[in-house]
Design a protein around this motif. Structure first.
Motif, PDB file in Angstrom:
ATOM      1  N   ASP A  57       0.769  -1.194  -0.131  1.00  0.00           N
ATOM      2  CA  ASP A  57      -0.017   0.121   0.066  1.00  0.00           C
ATOM      3  C   ASP A  57       0.918   1.350  -0.087  1.00  0.00           C
ATOM      4  O   ASP A  57       0.672   2.285  -0.613  1.00  0.00           O
ATOM      5  N   ASP A  58       1.938   1.319   0.702  1.00  0.00           N
ATOM      6  CA  ASP A  58       2.868   2.322   0.812  1.00  0.00           C
ATOM      7  C   ASP A  58       3.558   2.602  -0.399  1.00  0.00           C
ATOM      8  O   ASP A  58       4.066   3.763  -0.764  1.00  0.00           O
ATOM      9  N   TYR A  59       4.282   1.420  -1.070  1.00  0.00           N
ATOM     10  CA  TYR A  59       5.070   1.448  -2.119  1.00  0.00           C
ATOM     11  C   TYR A  59       4.519   0.696  -3.237  1.00  0.00           C
ATOM     12  O   TYR A  59       4.520  -0.620  -3.325  1.00  0.00           O
ATOM     13  N   PRO A  60       4.095   1.279  -4.358  1.00  0.00           N
ATOM     14  CA  PRO A  60       3.661   0.688  -5.710  1.00  0.00           C
ATOM     15  C   PRO A  60       4.570  -0.606  -6.072  1.00  0.00           C
ATOM     16  O   PRO A  60       4.237  -1.373  -6.871  1.00  0.00           O
ATOM     17  N   CYS A  61       6.026  -0.248  -5.891  1.00  0.00           N
ATOM     18  CA  CYS A  61       6.906  -1.142  -6.269  1.00  0.00           C
ATOM     19  C   CYS A  61       7.095  -2.522  -5.505  1.00  0.00           C
ATOM     20  O   CYS A  61       7.776  -3.350  -5.782  1.00  0.00           O
ATOM     21  N   VAL A  62       6.123  -2.642  -4.627  1.00  0.00           N
ATOM     22  CA  VAL A  62       6.293  -3.838  -3.645  1.00  0.00           C
ATOM     23  C   VAL A  62       5.163  -4.774  -4.061  1.00  0.00           C
ATOM     24  O   VAL A  62       4.081  -4.335  -4.037  1.00  0.00           O
TER      25      VAL A  62
END
Length: 306
Positions: A57-62
């Motif tokens: 949710d915090d980082y689209p690359c995860v």
């Protein structure tokens, strides 16, 4: 240059955010590189996948994957590599022992033209027992898997996308990633990295899991069968020679007593070797049966950002 960071996670609720954020910080300081993460929760007993969801949710690359049951570290790596899109694929642990500060040592080395690069530790922070099993693994992998003599391996590695494309063709239910690496290419490099202490928890490898991992070597080598054949031939030859010697001695000295103890000793040795040989053959038959009946390499329960 996109680098896909693959991390098998097990009971790493406390550490995985720190691993991801420290890794992202390293990439922010190196122009020309971007990263994505494929985090595979190997059916942890804590809130690891919930933390992976928050990271996604915090980082689209995860990107996160939750496996339906505990399959093991190497199955988790195989699962993660199916979802990577990077030019390089970087394998790390979830406990900060393979520290993000050392990543660009590996990336710098592989840019010299290697297909595979391992980060190796001049000084290990592991216990003596873990260091011993690592040494045993080093000797076994060189003999059974054909690892180049001057190459050391670790859980901290980077491979090219071409190697990854070859690796994911394997559908073995009990994979050993390093064995697949050695089978794919011998253009392998080493680079020294710092080995950090585990920040949280303890190793998830029990003696049973270590033994299972070691037995997976049999998937990539016929050497144990050749050793078994040699043992059978050697012991049969010894038995024939011993029988001839016994007959000659009895003919030369008819009063010589034939010892029960010596007979039993010889029988125990030979039957012990026979059982070892049957055990080796049984391992291979077991692998064949498990492959034929379609035992899955991994089963995905849930995904996030994928």
């Amino acid at each position: 240059m996109l680098v896909s960071v693959v991390i098998p996670c097990y009971n790493s609720e406390k550490s995985i955010r720190e691993v991801v954020e420290l890794t992202m910080d390293e990439f922010e300081h190196h122009e020309g590189y971007e990263c994505e993460f494929v985090l595979v929760d190997d059916s942890s007993a804590d809130g690891t996948f919930a933390e992976i969801r928050r990271l996604a949710d915090d980082y689209p690359c995860v990107h996160g994957i939750h496996l339906m049951r505990n399959f093991g570290q190497h199955n988790g790596l195989m699962c993660a590599m199916h979802f990577t899109t990077g030019d390089y694929i970087l394998g790390m642990d979830d406990d900060l022992q393979t520290h993000p500060s050392q990543i660009f040592k590996l990336l710098g080395k592989i840019s010299e033209g290697y297909d595979i690069v391992y980060g190796v530790y001049p000084e290990s922070k592991n216990s003596r027992a873990k260091n011993f099993t690592s040494w045993l693994n080093k000797v076994s992998s060189r003999t059974l898997l054909g690892r180049p003599k001057d190459i050391r391996s670790s859980n901290f590695w980077v491979i090219t996308h071409n190697v990854r494309d070859e690796i994911i063709k394997s559908d073995s239910y009990n994979p050993y990633v390093d064995g697949l690496f050695y089978r794919t290419s011998h253009n392998i490099g080493n680079v020294d990295v710092e080995h950090h202490k585990r920040e949280y928890g303890h190793s998830g490898y029990t003696l049973k899991k270590l033994m299972k991992l070691w037995l997976s070597y049999f998937n990539y080598s016929v050497l144990p069968l050749r050793i078994a054949s040699f043992l059978g031939f050697a012991t049969a030859l010894i038995g024939i020679i011993a029988g001839i010697v016994t007959i000659i001695r009895k003919l030369m000295d008819p009063t010589m007593l034939m010892g029960w103890a010596s007979t039993m000793s010889v029988m125990l040795i030979f039957f012990g070797i026979v059982l070892i040989v049957l055990g080796v053959i049984g391992e291979y038959l077991g692998e064949i049966v498990m492959s034929i009946n379609g035992t899955p390499q991994f089963i995905i329960r849930d995904k996030v950002n994928l």
